[in-house]
Design a protein around this motif. Structure first.
Motif, PDB file in Angstrom:
ATOM      1  N   LYS A   1      38.190  48.311  18.739  1.00 43.81           N
ATOM      2  CA  LYS A   1      37.556  49.599  19.028  1.00 43.81           C
ATOM      3  C   LYS A   1      38.580  50.615  19.539  1.00 43.81           C
ATOM      4  CE  LYS A   1      33.076  47.549  20.259  1.00 43.81           C
ATOM      5  NZ  LYS A   1      32.092  47.325  21.364  1.00 43.81           N
ATOM      6  N   TRP A   2      39.595  50.108  20.223  1.00 47.80           N
ATOM      7  CA  TRP A   2      40.636  50.982  20.766  1.00 47.80           C
ATOM      8  C   TRP A   2      41.837  51.086  19.817  1.00 47.80           C
ATOM      9  CZ3 TRP A   2      40.849  53.488  25.666  1.00 47.80           C
ATOM     10  CH2 TRP A   2      39.707  53.310  26.457  1.00 47.80           C
ATOM     11  N   ASP A   3      41.737  50.480  18.643  1.00 46.64           N
ATOM     12  CA  ASP A   3      42.814  50.500  17.659  1.00 46.64           C
ATOM     13  C   ASP A   3      44.113  49.931  18.247  1.00 46.64           C
ATOM     14  OD1 ASP A   3      43.979  50.937  15.181  1.00 46.64           O
ATOM     15  OD2 ASP A   3      44.674  52.956  15.731  1.00 46.64           O
ATOM     16  N   ILE A   4      43.999  48.774  18.893  1.00 48.25           N
ATOM     17  CA  ILE A   4      45.141  48.115  19.526  1.00 48.25           C
ATOM     18  C   ILE A   4      45.360  46.755  18.861  1.00 48.25           C
ATOM     19  CG2 ILE A   4      46.042  47.124  21.669  1.00 48.25           C
ATOM     20  CD1 ILE A   4      44.432  49.188  23.205  1.00 48.25           C
ATOM     21  N   PRO A   5      46.526  46.514  18.270  1.00 43.91           N
ATOM     22  CA  PRO A   5      46.798  45.229  17.616  1.00 43.91           C
ATOM     23  C   PRO A   5      46.904  44.081  18.632  1.00 43.91           C
ATOM     24  CG  PRO A   5      48.359  46.918  16.921  1.00 43.91           C
ATOM     25  CD  PRO A   5      47.631  47.460  18.105  1.00 43.91           C
ATOM     26  N   VAL A   6      46.501  42.894  18.208  1.00 45.52           N
ATOM     27  CA  VAL A   6      46.566  41.695  19.043  1.00 45.52           C
ATOM     28  C   VAL A   6      47.435  40.655  18.356  1.00 45.52           C
ATOM     29  CG1 VAL A   6      45.248  39.852  20.149  1.00 45.52           C
ATOM     30  CG2 VAL A   6      44.262  42.149  19.990  1.00 45.52           C
ATOM     31  N   PHE A   7      48.379  40.111  19.099  1.00 45.08           N
ATOM     32  CA  PHE A   7      49.271  39.065  18.600  1.00 45.08           C
ATOM     33  C   PHE A   7      48.964  37.773  19.359  1.00 45.08           C
ATOM     34  CE2 PHE A   7      53.874  37.411  19.160  1.00 45.08           C
ATOM     35  CZ  PHE A   7      53.692  36.459  18.174  1.00 45.08           C
TER      36      PHE A   7
ATOM     37  N   VAL B   1      39.752  44.003  31.976  1.00 45.69           N
ATOM     38  CA  VAL B   1      40.559  44.453  30.841  1.00 45.69           C
ATOM     39  C   VAL B   1      40.010  45.762  30.296  1.00 45.69           C
ATOM     40  CG1 VAL B   1      41.254  43.908  28.481  1.00 45.69           C
ATOM     41  CG2 VAL B   1      41.315  42.130  30.239  1.00 45.69           C
ATOM     42  N   GLU B   2      38.699  45.847  30.190  1.00 48.38           N
ATOM     43  CA  GLU B   2      38.064  47.072  29.691  1.00 48.38           C
ATOM     44  C   GLU B   2      38.408  48.263  30.577  1.00 48.38           C
ATOM     45  OE1 GLU B   2      33.772  47.807  27.573  1.00 48.38           O
ATOM     46  OE2 GLU B   2      33.763  46.865  29.565  1.00 48.38           O
ATOM     47  N   LYS B   3      38.426  48.053  31.875  1.00 49.27           N
ATOM     48  CA  LYS B   3      38.773  49.124  32.818  1.00 49.27           C
ATOM     49  C   LYS B   3      40.239  49.507  32.689  1.00 49.27           C
ATOM     50  CE  LYS B   3      38.294  50.297  37.749  1.00 49.27           C
ATOM     51  NZ  LYS B   3      39.690  50.664  38.044  1.00 49.27           N
ATOM     52  N   LEU B   4      41.094  48.512  32.466  1.00 51.66           N
ATOM     53  CA  LEU B   4      42.524  48.777  32.351  1.00 51.66           C
ATOM     54  C   LEU B   4      42.829  49.668  31.160  1.00 51.66           C
ATOM     55  CD1 LEU B   4      45.318  47.966  33.612  1.00 51.66           C
ATOM     56  CD2 LEU B   4      45.437  46.209  31.834  1.00 51.66           C
ATOM     57  N   LEU B   5      42.058  49.523  30.092  1.00 53.56           N
ATOM     58  CA  LEU B   5      42.294  50.329  28.900  1.00 53.56           C
ATOM     59  C   LEU B   5      42.126  51.822  29.175  1.00 53.56           C
ATOM     60  CD1 LEU B   5      40.489  48.128  26.208  1.00 53.56           C
ATOM     61  CD2 LEU B   5      42.942  48.417  26.540  1.00 53.56           C
ATOM     62  N   THR B   6      41.344  52.164  30.177  1.00 55.05           N
ATOM     63  CA  THR B   6      41.145  53.578  30.542  1.00 55.05           C
ATOM     64  C   THR B   6      42.192  54.061  31.534  1.00 55.05           C
ATOM     65  OG1 THR B   6      39.660  53.079  32.410  1.00 55.05           O
ATOM     66  CG2 THR B   6      38.663  53.248  30.222  1.00 55.05           C
ATOM     67  N   GLU B   7      42.980  53.118  32.089  1.00 50.08           N
ATOM     68  CA  GLU B   7      43.934  53.472  33.140  1.00 50.08           C
ATOM     69  C   GLU B   7      45.378  53.515  32.664  1.00 50.08           C
ATOM     70  OE1 GLU B   7      41.452  51.363  36.826  1.00 50.08           O
ATOM     71  OE2 GLU B   7      43.208  50.373  35.950  1.00 50.08           O
ATOM     72  N   GLN B   8      45.720  52.711  31.641  1.00 54.28           N
ATOM     73  CA  GLN B   8      47.102  52.617  31.197  1.00 54.28           C
ATOM     74  C   GLN B   8      47.217  52.795  29.699  1.00 54.28           C
ATOM     75  OE1 GLN B   8      49.471  49.326  32.546  1.00 54.28           O
ATOM     76  NE2 GLN B   8      48.257  49.009  34.393  1.00 54.28           N
ATOM     77  N   ARG B   9      48.415  53.180  29.282  1.00 48.95           N
ATOM     78  CA  ARG B   9      48.694  53.231  27.847  1.00 48.95           C
ATOM     79  C   ARG B   9      49.069  51.830  27.389  1.00 48.95           C
ATOM     80  NH1 ARG B   9      54.207  55.144  26.125  1.00 48.95           N
ATOM     81  NH2 ARG B   9      54.453  52.985  25.416  1.00 48.95           N
ATOM     82  N   ILE B  10      48.298  51.288  26.465  1.00 47.75           N
ATOM     83  CA  ILE B  10      48.556  49.965  25.927  1.00 47.75           C
ATOM     84  C   ILE B  10      48.673  50.079  24.412  1.00 47.75           C
ATOM     85  CG2 ILE B  10      47.638  47.630  25.630  1.00 47.75           C
ATOM     86  CD1 ILE B  10      46.221  47.955  28.302  1.00 47.75           C
ATOM     87  N   ASP B  11      49.830  49.719  23.884  1.00 50.91           N
ATOM     88  CA  ASP B  11      50.064  49.801  22.441  1.00 50.91           C
ATOM     89  C   ASP B  11      49.714  48.503  21.728  1.00 50.91           C
ATOM     90  OD1 ASP B  11      51.159  52.463  22.510  1.00 50.91           O
ATOM     91  OD2 ASP B  11      52.950  51.589  23.413  1.00 50.91           O
ATOM     92  N   GLY B  12      49.825  47.381  22.425  1.00 50.66           N
ATOM     93  CA  GLY B  12      49.540  46.099  21.809  1.00 50.66           C
ATOM     94  C   GLY B  12      49.216  45.047  22.848  1.00 50.66           C
TER      95      GLY B  12
END
Length: 405
Positions: A362-368, A326-337
């Motif tokens: 840390k990435w300022d991404i909301p979690v639902f 998941v940590e690696k994916l955050l550097t590869e794709q745009r994720i808003d939530g």
């Protein structure tokens, strides 16, 4: 003897599968290449339970694939996504049993696995109880224990478990499991996973998230892995020539938590109906399908070592393999939530939630966090909450100046 007293409502089950397939077909692009995957899934789920006597049956996706492919044929994978099959196990388990375990048990009680070796990875209390129930019913069961931590002592235990599982399969098939036959199945799996990686890369902006989930999930439905790879290659080449989906104005969402299996796709459908883009789904099943199998397998490195290192099952107290992906994916794709899906009864995923919330903060991404089961009584309540989450993401993107809402 099979559980003849367990009366299956096949009409309800077939309708559930047919309805799920019909809904997917309605949103699929009209590509000839996609018809194979629809047929593949249909044949798997609508098999003749009385006549289809499988040699190997695998519960879940945590058994090393090179072991179960040693016979040269795909085993029958039971992932447990059917609400109807879960009701077949009503008299066997408590009401609060998680729906995946209930559904898997229901499939087994249909009788088609009576002569099979049933392989069960022990990754939770539910799977341990499932193994006990089936053994007490007279089924031939082989378990594989997954330790809660990864250290030197647990690694040695895992190596022992791997060899025990290998010997049990060899004994059941009445043939020796030679290194040559293992290498052959490993090469076949490596080919499949290379093709999966190519498809994931090319299809990212060409197919909706639900359709991508469906195509990849058919990996566990095929009876011929070589043909499946060929068909996926053809679809990937088709997608290379197709234009990208226009989705810049839609929030991009990552789906985490409890795995989602066909035919119960209500959560991914809700995500896209709320005006969001399902950019990816990550759980231990998708990671098993995508990775954990590299060229090192074919260069003499012990296959048990590589599987253990990359395994991301729910058994671990700290699921580092999942966290790192998941940590690696955050550097590869745009994720808003992030939609964090938890099935009722699968509390092991809630233990991971706090750790992921800290990462996404840390990435300022909301979690639902979304908790549900296989019933549809809560669908409207979930829809309202999902639409509210979608609105939050749209407002955040507007404030950041990404789009004008």
């Amino acid at each position: 003897m099979p559980d003849t007293e367990n009366r299956m409502d096949l009409h309800t089950y077939k309708k559930e599968v047919d309805d799920g397939l019909q809904r997917l077909v309605e949103i699929m692009p009209v590509y000839e290449e996609l018809q194979y995957f629809e047929k593949c899934v249909r044949n798997h789920y609508l098999t003749d339970f009385e006549r289809n006597q499988s040699t190997l049956v695998v519960i879940g996706s945590n058994i090393p694939e090179e072991l179960v492919l040693i016979s040269g044929k795909m085993p029958y994978w039971i992932l447990g996504g059917s609400r109807a099959s879960s009701m077949w196990a009503d008299d066997m388990v408590p009401r609060d049993t998680d729906p995946v375990s209930r559904s898997g048990l229901g499939y087994i009680l249909s009788g088609f696995a009576w002569n099979a070796l049933i392989l069960i990875p022990l990754v939770s209390d539910s799977t341990r109880k499932l193994a006990y129930i089936l053994k007490s019913r007279g089924y031939k069961v082989q378990t594989c224990h997954f330790p809660p931590v990864k250290d030197e002592q647990s690694y040695l235990e895992w190596r022992r478990q791997y060899e025990v599982c290998r010997d049990a399969i060899s004994l059941h098939l009445k043939r020796p499991m030679t290194n040559r036959s293992l290498r052959k199945s490993q090469a076949q799996i490596l080919t499949a996973k290379r093709q999966i990686q190519a498809f994931r890369h090319i299809s990212q902006d060409k197919l909706s998230g639900v359709i991508r989930m469906f195509v990849l999930g058919s990996y566990y439905c095929t009876a011929d892995l070589s043909e499946w790879c060929s068909r996926l290659r053809s679809l990937t080449e088709r997608l290379r020539r197709e234009p990208k989906i226009q989705k810049d104005e839609r929030g991009s969402v990552l789906l985490l938590g409890s795995p989602i299996y066909f035919p119960n796709y209500k959560v991914p459908f809700l995500i896209e109906e709320a005006g969001l883009t399902l950019c990816d789904q990550i759980d231990y099943t998708t990671l098993s399908m995508q990775g954990g199998f590299r060229e090192e397998y074919l260069s003499g490195v012990n296959e048990a070592d590589i599987f253990y290192k990359s395994d991301a099952s729910s058994a671990y107290v700290k699921n580092d393999a999942l966290y790192e992906r998941v940590e690696k994916l955050l550097t590869e794709q745009r994720i808003d939530g992030v939609v964090y899906h938890v099935l009722k009864g699968q509390i092991e995923y809630d233990f991971e939630l706090e750790r992921f919330e800290e990462l996404f903060e840390k990435w300022d991404i909301p979690v639902f966090r979304l908790e549900t089961d296989y019933n549809y009584q809560d669908i409207e309540q979930l829809r309202v909450r999902m639409e509210a989450f979608s609105e939050i993401l749209n407002q955040r993107r507007y404030r950041k100046g990404r789009v004008a809402v």
